[in-house]
Scaffold this active site. Structure first.
Site, mmCIF file in Angstrom:
data_model
loop_
_atom_site.group_PDB
_atom_site.id
_atom_site.type_symbol
_atom_site.label_atom_id
_atom_site.label_comp_id
_atom_site.label_asym_id
_atom_site.label_seq_id
_atom_site.Cartn_x
_atom_site.Cartn_y
_atom_site.Cartn_z
ATOM 1 C CB ILE A 278 -0.891 0.033 1.119
ATOM 2 C CG1 ILE A 278 -1.895 -1.298 1.054
ATOM 3 C CG2 ILE A 278 -1.659 1.214 1.268
ATOM 4 C CD1 ILE A 278 -2.882 -1.463 2.396
ATOM 5 N N PRO A 279 0.988 2.068 -1.379
ATOM 6 C CG PRO A 279 0.799 2.641 -3.413
ATOM 7 C CD PRO A 279 0.166 1.794 -2.185
ATOM 8 C CB CYS A 280 1.841 5.318 2.733
ATOM 9 S SG CYS A 280 3.176 4.351 3.649
ATOM 10 C CG HIS A 281 6.436 4.708 -1.427
ATOM 11 N ND1 HIS A 281 5.684 3.378 -1.223
ATOM 12 C CD2 HIS A 281 6.883 4.714 -2.683
ATOM 13 C CE1 HIS A 281 5.792 2.866 -2.579
ATOM 14 N NE2 HIS A 281 6.376 3.631 -3.420
#
Ligand SMILES: [Zn+2]
Ligand SMILES: [Zn+2]
Length: 288
Positions: A187-190
């Site tokens: 889950i690409p919170c970056h």
């Protein structure tokens, strides 16, 4: 020969058998009963399936980003966690999951291999089924679901995520929800940054990892200030299907919350976008 126990007599023992806590006599009674009673056999299978689905296997592995803990259940990957100390990571998981979490690196080895491929730029997708058992409530689930849709090589702001979940004022709450993302990378919170383009936080104080993940995806990060420069990114405005150069029309004045930025044309087109027919990013690409 003993009579086969009745449904009433095995009722409690079914639960004990499913949990692996029954004595030999009780287990034998249940075994003889379910051999002849379809209802209780179905009940036992349901109890076993429920216990199986709650079990989580995990392993701790080396990676280019440091040691990582990966946990998964039969539903999907439930945790990716950067760790400093194995002991404190295990203690954390034990607090969270009790004896439902079992160290079993072989069970997560394939997941780990896919993650390594991703981190070594041999893949752009982690198409794992996810198990969001450790999400904290409905708000965080909504934030994580929308964040999971951000394409490879793209970024938006916390405000952009807040808009997408229909809560445009909840920028801080979105940042908090992503701070506690149980499954970073997948889950690409970056890919979510501050409204001024600054990288801000990541997994506590691991902002350097955020920069590395974004660089891996071809997102240009200004090294001194750890800031994303809009002027070096292709822009997709909310609701559009064509991407632009940053100076196209009034797009340069739109807040970051209303746009998605792409580091390269390739990644914009990989999600089905086409070059804007007025600013023609295909004819006038940004210099790298
Ligand atoms: Zn029965
Ligand atoms: Zn344009």
């Amino acid at each position: 020969m003993n009579a086969i126990p009745t449904c009433r007599e095995v009722e409690r023992d079914l639960v004990a058998v499913a949990a692996g806590e029954a004595g030999a006599t009780e287990a034998r009674g249940v075994e003889r009963h379910v051999a002849v009673c379809r209802d209780c056999r179905a009940e036992l299978e349901a109890l076993l399936a429920d216990i199986r689905s709650r079990m989580v296997s995990y392993g701790i592995f080396p990676s280019p980003l440091g040691k990582i803990l990966i946990a998964r259940s039969e539903l999907g990957v439930s945790m990716v966690r950067y760790i400093d100390s194995e002991a404190s990571a295990k203690a954390y998981l034990a607090r969270l999951a009790g004896d439902e979490a079992v160290e079993d690196p072989a069970a997560v080895e394939a997941t780990y291999r896919e993650l390594l491929d991703y981190l070594n730029a041999r893949g752009t997708r982690l198409s794992w089924p996810l198990d969001l058992r450790w999400a904290q409530g409905d708000f965080q689930r909504r934030v994580l679901a929308v964040t999971a849709q951000l394409p490879y090589g793209a970024v938006t702001s916390y405000g952009g995520i807040a808009r997408r979940i229909g809560a445009p004022a909840s920028v801080r709450a979105v940042a908090q929800a992503l701070r506690h993302n149980p499954i970073p990378i997948a889950i690409p919170c970056h890919r979510v940054i501050g409204s001024g383009g600054d990288l801000t936080g990541y997994a506590g104080t691991r902002i350097g990892l955020k920069e590395r993940l974004l660089s891996l995806e071809g997102v240009p990060v200004g090294h001194r200030a750890r800031k994303i420069e809009r002027g070096h990114m292709y822009i997709l405005a909310e609701g559009e299907v064509e991407y632009c150069v940053p100076s196209c029309g009034d797009i340069s004045r739109k807040p970051l919350a209303e746009v998605t930025l792409f580091g390269s044309r390739q990644h914009a087109e990989a999600v089905g976008l086409s070059p804007c027919t007025s600013c023609r990013p295909d004819l006038h690409p940004l210099s790298a």
